[in-house]
Design a protein around this motif. Structure first.
Motif, PDB file in Angstrom:
ATOM      1  N   TYR A 248      77.112 163.549  59.547  1.00 51.51           N
ATOM      2  CA  TYR A 248      78.058 163.052  58.549  1.00 51.51           C
ATOM      3  C   TYR A 248      78.338 161.591  58.900  1.00 51.51           C
ATOM      4  CZ  TYR A 248      82.462 162.932  55.851  1.00 51.51           C
ATOM      5  OH  TYR A 248      83.466 162.618  54.960  1.00 51.51           O
ATOM      6  N   ILE A 249      77.634 160.685  58.237  1.00 49.18           N
ATOM      7  CA  ILE A 249      77.586 159.277  58.627  1.00 49.18           C
ATOM      8  C   ILE A 249      78.508 158.434  57.752  1.00 49.18           C
ATOM      9  CG2 ILE A 249      76.049 157.293  58.930  1.00 49.18           C
ATOM     10  CD1 ILE A 249      73.724 159.392  59.018  1.00 49.18           C
ATOM     11  N   ASP A 250      79.239 157.551  58.393  1.00 46.34           N
ATOM     12  CA  ASP A 250      80.089 156.614  57.664  1.00 46.34           C
ATOM     13  C   ASP A 250      79.584 155.189  57.902  1.00 46.34           C
ATOM     14  OD1 ASP A 250      82.071 155.210  56.359  1.00 46.34           O
ATOM     15  OD2 ASP A 250      83.528 155.423  57.974  1.00 46.34           O
ATOM     16  N   PHE A 251      79.239 154.527  56.794  1.00 46.92           N
ATOM     17  CA  PHE A 251      78.914 153.105  56.861  1.00 46.92           C
ATOM     18  C   PHE A 251      79.663 152.404  55.738  1.00 46.92           C
ATOM     19  CE2 PHE A 251      76.005 149.551  55.487  1.00 46.92           C
ATOM     20  CZ  PHE A 251      76.349 148.697  56.533  1.00 46.92           C
ATOM     21  N   GLU A 252      80.706 151.694  56.107  1.00 46.81           N
ATOM     22  CA  GLU A 252      81.519 150.928  55.164  1.00 46.81           C
ATOM     23  C   GLU A 252      82.039 151.804  54.018  1.00 46.81           C
ATOM     24  OE1 GLU A 252      79.024 147.670  54.013  1.00 46.81           O
ATOM     25  OE2 GLU A 252      79.385 146.564  55.869  1.00 46.81           O
ATOM     26  N   GLY A 253      82.487 153.011  54.358  1.00 48.08           N
ATOM     27  CA  GLY A 253      83.082 153.895  53.356  1.00 48.08           C
ATOM     28  C   GLY A 253      82.106 154.727  52.569  1.00 48.08           C
ATOM     29  N   SER A 254      80.823 154.586  52.855  1.00 52.74           N
ATOM     30  CA  SER A 254      79.809 155.395  52.197  1.00 52.74           C
ATOM     31  C   SER A 254      79.134 156.325  53.200  1.00 52.74           C
ATOM     32  CB  SER A 254      78.751 154.508  51.533  1.00 52.74           C
ATOM     33  OG  SER A 254      79.288 153.817  50.421  1.00 52.74           O
ATOM     34  N   THR A 255      78.541 157.365  52.696  1.00 50.70           N
ATOM     35  CA  THR A 255      77.783 158.287  53.539  1.00 50.70           C
ATOM     36  C   THR A 255      76.417 158.510  52.913  1.00 50.70           C
ATOM     37  OG1 THR A 255      77.926 160.346  54.789  1.00 50.70           O
ATOM     38  CG2 THR A 255      78.569 160.458  52.471  1.00 50.70           C
ATOM     39  N   TYR A 256      75.640 159.426  53.495  1.00 52.90           N
ATOM     40  CA  TYR A 256      74.236 159.596  53.072  1.00 52.90           C
ATOM     41  C   TYR A 256      73.951 161.069  52.793  1.00 52.90           C
ATOM     42  CZ  TYR A 256      73.896 154.870  54.863  1.00 52.90           C
ATOM     43  OH  TYR A 256      74.100 153.530  55.075  1.00 52.90           O
ATOM     44  N   LEU A 257      73.222 161.289  51.714  1.00 56.23           N
ATOM     45  CA  LEU A 257      72.840 162.635  51.312  1.00 56.23           C
ATOM     46  C   LEU A 257      71.341 162.679  51.042  1.00 56.23           C
ATOM     47  CD1 LEU A 257      75.682 163.349  48.709  1.00 56.23           C
ATOM     48  CD2 LEU A 257      75.587 164.187  51.059  1.00 56.23           C
ATOM     49  N   GLN A 258      70.816 163.884  51.076  1.00 54.16           N
ATOM     50  CA  GLN A 258      69.425 164.092  50.667  1.00 54.16           C
ATOM     51  C   GLN A 258      69.357 165.382  49.856  1.00 54.16           C
ATOM     52  OE1 GLN A 258      66.900 164.718  54.073  1.00 54.16           O
ATOM     53  NE2 GLN A 258      68.244 166.231  54.994  1.00 54.16           N
ATOM     54  N   LYS A 259      68.363 165.473  49.015  1.00 54.29           N
ATOM     55  CA  LYS A 259      68.161 166.659  48.193  1.00 54.29           C
ATOM     56  C   LYS A 259      67.137 167.557  48.874  1.00 54.29           C
ATOM     57  CE  LYS A 259      67.770 167.761  43.271  1.00 54.29           C
ATOM     58  NZ  LYS A 259      67.537 167.188  41.925  1.00 54.29           N
ATOM     59  N   ARG A 260      67.465 168.851  49.001  1.00 56.91           N
ATOM     60  CA  ARG A 260      66.544 169.785  49.630  1.00 56.91           C
ATOM     61  C   ARG A 260      65.439 170.134  48.641  1.00 56.91           C
ATOM     62  NH1 ARG A 260      68.210 172.319  54.379  1.00 56.91           N
ATOM     63  NH2 ARG A 260      66.786 174.033  53.950  1.00 56.91           N
ATOM     64  N   LEU A 261      64.232 169.662  48.904  1.00 60.55           N
ATOM     65  CA  LEU A 261      63.129 169.840  47.967  1.00 60.55           C
ATOM     66  C   LEU A 261      62.112 170.863  48.434  1.00 60.55           C
ATOM     67  CD1 LEU A 261      62.558 166.102  46.971  1.00 60.55           C
ATOM     68  CD2 LEU A 261      63.825 167.852  45.726  1.00 60.55           C
ATOM     69  N   LYS A 262      62.172 171.249  49.706  1.00 59.88           N
ATOM     70  CA  LYS A 262      61.213 172.229  50.204  1.00 59.88           C
ATOM     71  C   LYS A 262      61.537 173.611  49.643  1.00 59.88           C
ATOM     72  CE  LYS A 262      60.243 169.855  54.578  1.00 59.88           C
ATOM     73  NZ  LYS A 262      60.269 169.952  56.064  1.00 59.88           N
ATOM     74  N   ASN A 263      60.539 174.477  49.671  1.00 61.02           N
ATOM     75  CA  ASN A 263      60.739 175.855  49.210  1.00 61.02           C
ATOM     76  C   ASN A 263      61.475 176.619  50.301  1.00 61.02           C
ATOM     77  OD1 ASN A 263      60.585 178.205  47.736  1.00 61.02           O
ATOM     78  ND2 ASN A 263      58.510 178.705  48.420  1.00 61.02           N
ATOM     79  N   ASP A 264      62.783 176.448  50.313  1.00 60.97           N
ATOM     80  CA  ASP A 264      63.602 176.980  51.393  1.00 60.97           C
ATOM     81  C   ASP A 264      64.971 177.305  50.811  1.00 60.97           C
ATOM     82  OD1 ASP A 264      64.498 177.690  53.907  1.00 60.97           O
ATOM     83  OD2 ASP A 264      64.461 175.680  54.758  1.00 60.97           O
ATOM     84  N   ILE A 265      65.890 177.719  51.644  1.00 57.46           N
ATOM     85  CA  ILE A 265      67.256 177.975  51.182  1.00 57.46           C
ATOM     86  C   ILE A 265      67.849 176.707  50.571  1.00 57.46           C
ATOM     87  CG2 ILE A 265      67.671 179.834  52.827  1.00 57.46           C
ATOM     88  CD1 ILE A 265      69.180 177.787  54.567  1.00 57.46           C
ATOM     89  N   TRP A 266      68.744 176.908  49.613  1.00 61.93           N
ATOM     90  CA  TRP A 266      69.500 175.814  48.978  1.00 61.93           C
ATOM     91  C   TRP A 266      68.584 174.779  48.316  1.00 61.93           C
ATOM     92  CZ3 TRP A 266      72.156 175.458  54.332  1.00 61.93           C
ATOM     93  CH2 TRP A 266      73.031 176.535  54.492  1.00 61.93           C
ATOM     94  N   HIS A 267      67.503 175.238  47.743  1.00 60.97           N
ATOM     95  CA  HIS A 267      66.556 174.339  47.072  1.00 60.97           C
ATOM     96  C   HIS A 267      67.263 173.543  45.972  1.00 60.97           C
ATOM     97  CE1 HIS A 267      62.712 172.955  45.568  1.00 60.97           C
ATOM     98  NE2 HIS A 267      63.038 173.357  44.350  1.00 60.97           N
ATOM     99  N   ASN A 268      67.049 172.238  45.987  1.00 60.91           N
ATOM    100  CA  ASN A 268      67.604 171.288  45.010  1.00 60.91           C
ATOM    101  C   ASN A 268      69.097 171.002  45.197  1.00 60.91           C
ATOM    102  OD1 ASN A 268      65.146 170.836  43.890  1.00 60.91           O
ATOM    103  ND2 ASN A 268      65.628 171.658  41.868  1.00 60.91           N
ATOM    104  N   LEU A 269      69.713 171.551  46.242  1.00 58.43           N
ATOM    105  CA  LEU A 269      71.083 171.162  46.555  1.00 58.43           C
ATOM    106  C   LEU A 269      71.069 169.948  47.481  1.00 58.43           C
ATOM    107  CD1 LEU A 269      72.944 174.550  47.160  1.00 58.43           C
ATOM    108  CD2 LEU A 269      72.611 173.287  45.038  1.00 58.43           C
TER     109      LEU A 269
END
Length: 354
Positions: A235-256
């Motif tokens: 959970y990264i903070d850089f100047e009030g913003s953070t970073y996310l990625q979309k789960r694209l692999k065929n795995d749990i939580w796909h597209n979250l």
């Protein structure tokens, strides 16, 4: 003789049924949404989701024209997200193949994404009063006890056996009422543990009760193997913003969406984190990395998996090349993204990084 079962259970149902919104409509779209939500969700949890979902997506057309990310956001917290993705795909198919009209033939309903025999039968009977028996977990339990069937319900043999029996018991005059009654009886009365058999309207006909086998039925042939996985979320903070990625692999939580993730053989202590290759690659070129907090380990149980997770709150002085591959978003805007219940729970418990 067999119709006596239907008569007794439907009579019980008419006196004891719950007033649920999807039972007060013959709209196949709304019935379909309710059935998909309730596949892996208790009624008291699914009710609010159903009401919010059909308010935002009241028709097949509205659902098909929505953005998938928004559909997943409305599903957030229900789990088994493939259900939402399949709803979205099926809505598009209904628009393209059926001119936006929900199909009224069992075979056509069955052809839609994510719809199996149970859901197809439920929509066909509840929306169109067609004679297709619904066999869910509740019905398996009722039938296995009524007729003392010891065939393990997680086998192909049982599926055929129970489906044939359920179809024989089905009331041809009112299959919708019969199906609702069977499912409700299993959900409210013929419950998995400690049913009140001595007061049951069917105790005189129940073979399992007569043979003192109620607690032994239904039977299953095998236990599902459960695997453990270990997630270290950053959970990264850089100047009030953070970073996310979309789960694209065929795995749990796909597209979250999720925070940058390092999956490991065990949860990583901080002193090992800086030696981790993924961590070093992600933060290469960052001049100052401060570990602000490491959450207590959390166990998140899914079917077939236990997820052990920790959230590592990090503040950085400058942005690395590795982080530019992620979605940079203001911390106070994370709630716009569909995330797993695991991450949602973390965000509910924690204030922004300080």
């Amino acid at each position: 003789m067999k119709n006596i079962y239907s008569d007794i259970i439907t009579s019980w149902y008419l006196q004891n049924r719950r007033d649920l919104p999807w039972r007060n409509t013959s709209n196949p779209y709304h019935i379909w949404i309710s059935e998909v939500i309730l596949q892996q969700t208790r009624v008291n949890q699914g009710m609010d989701y159903y009401l919010r979902f059909v308010e935002r997506f009241p028709t097949v057309k509205v659902l098909a024209e929505a953005d998938e990310d928004e559909v997943l956001k409305y599903w957030q917290g229900l789990g088994y997200y493939s259900r939402a993705r399949n709803l979205y795909k099926a809505a598009k198919k209904i628009m393209s193949d059926y001119s936006g009209r929900f199909p009224d033939k069992y075979e056509d309903i069955l052809s839609l994404n994510g719809i199996g025999e149970y859901t197809a039968a439920a929509v066909a009977s509840f929306a169109y009063n067609q004679p297709y028996a619904t066999v869910d977990g509740n019905v398996y339990r009722v039938l296995s006890r009524l007729f003392a069937i010891e065939t393990p319900i997680d086998t192909g043999t049982a599926k055929k056996e129970f489906m044939q029996l359920a179809q024989e018991l089905l009331s041809p005059e009112n299959p919708a009422l019969h199906n609702q009654a069977m499912m409700e009886f299993g959900a409210l009365y013929c419950v998995p543990v400690s049913p009140a058999c001595s007061n049951c309207v069917l105790k005189g006909l129940c073979k399992a009760y007569d043979m003192d086998m109620v607690s032994l039925l239904p039977k299953k042939s095998q236990k599902t193997k459960v695997t453990n996985r270990y997630f270290n979320y950053l959970y990264i903070d850089f100047e009030g913003s953070t970073y996310l990625q979309k789960r694209l692999k065929n795995d749990i939580w796909h597209n979250l969406y999720e925070f940058p993730l390092i999956e490991s053989d065990e949860l990583l202590p901080v002193d090992r984190l800086f030696d981790n290759e993924c961590f070093k690659e992600l933060f290469q070129g960052v001049e100052n990395i401060q570990i602000k907090n490491v959450s207590k380990p959390v166990k998140h149980v899914l079917s077939h998996r236990n997820i052990y997770a920790q959230f590592i709150s990090i503040s950085i002085s400058n942005e690395s090349e590795g982080l530019k591959h992620f979605i940079k978003t203001p911390i106070n805007s994370i709630d716009k993204y569909a995330v797993s219940r695991l991450i949602e729970s973390f965000l509910e418990r924690n204030e922004p990084i300080k």
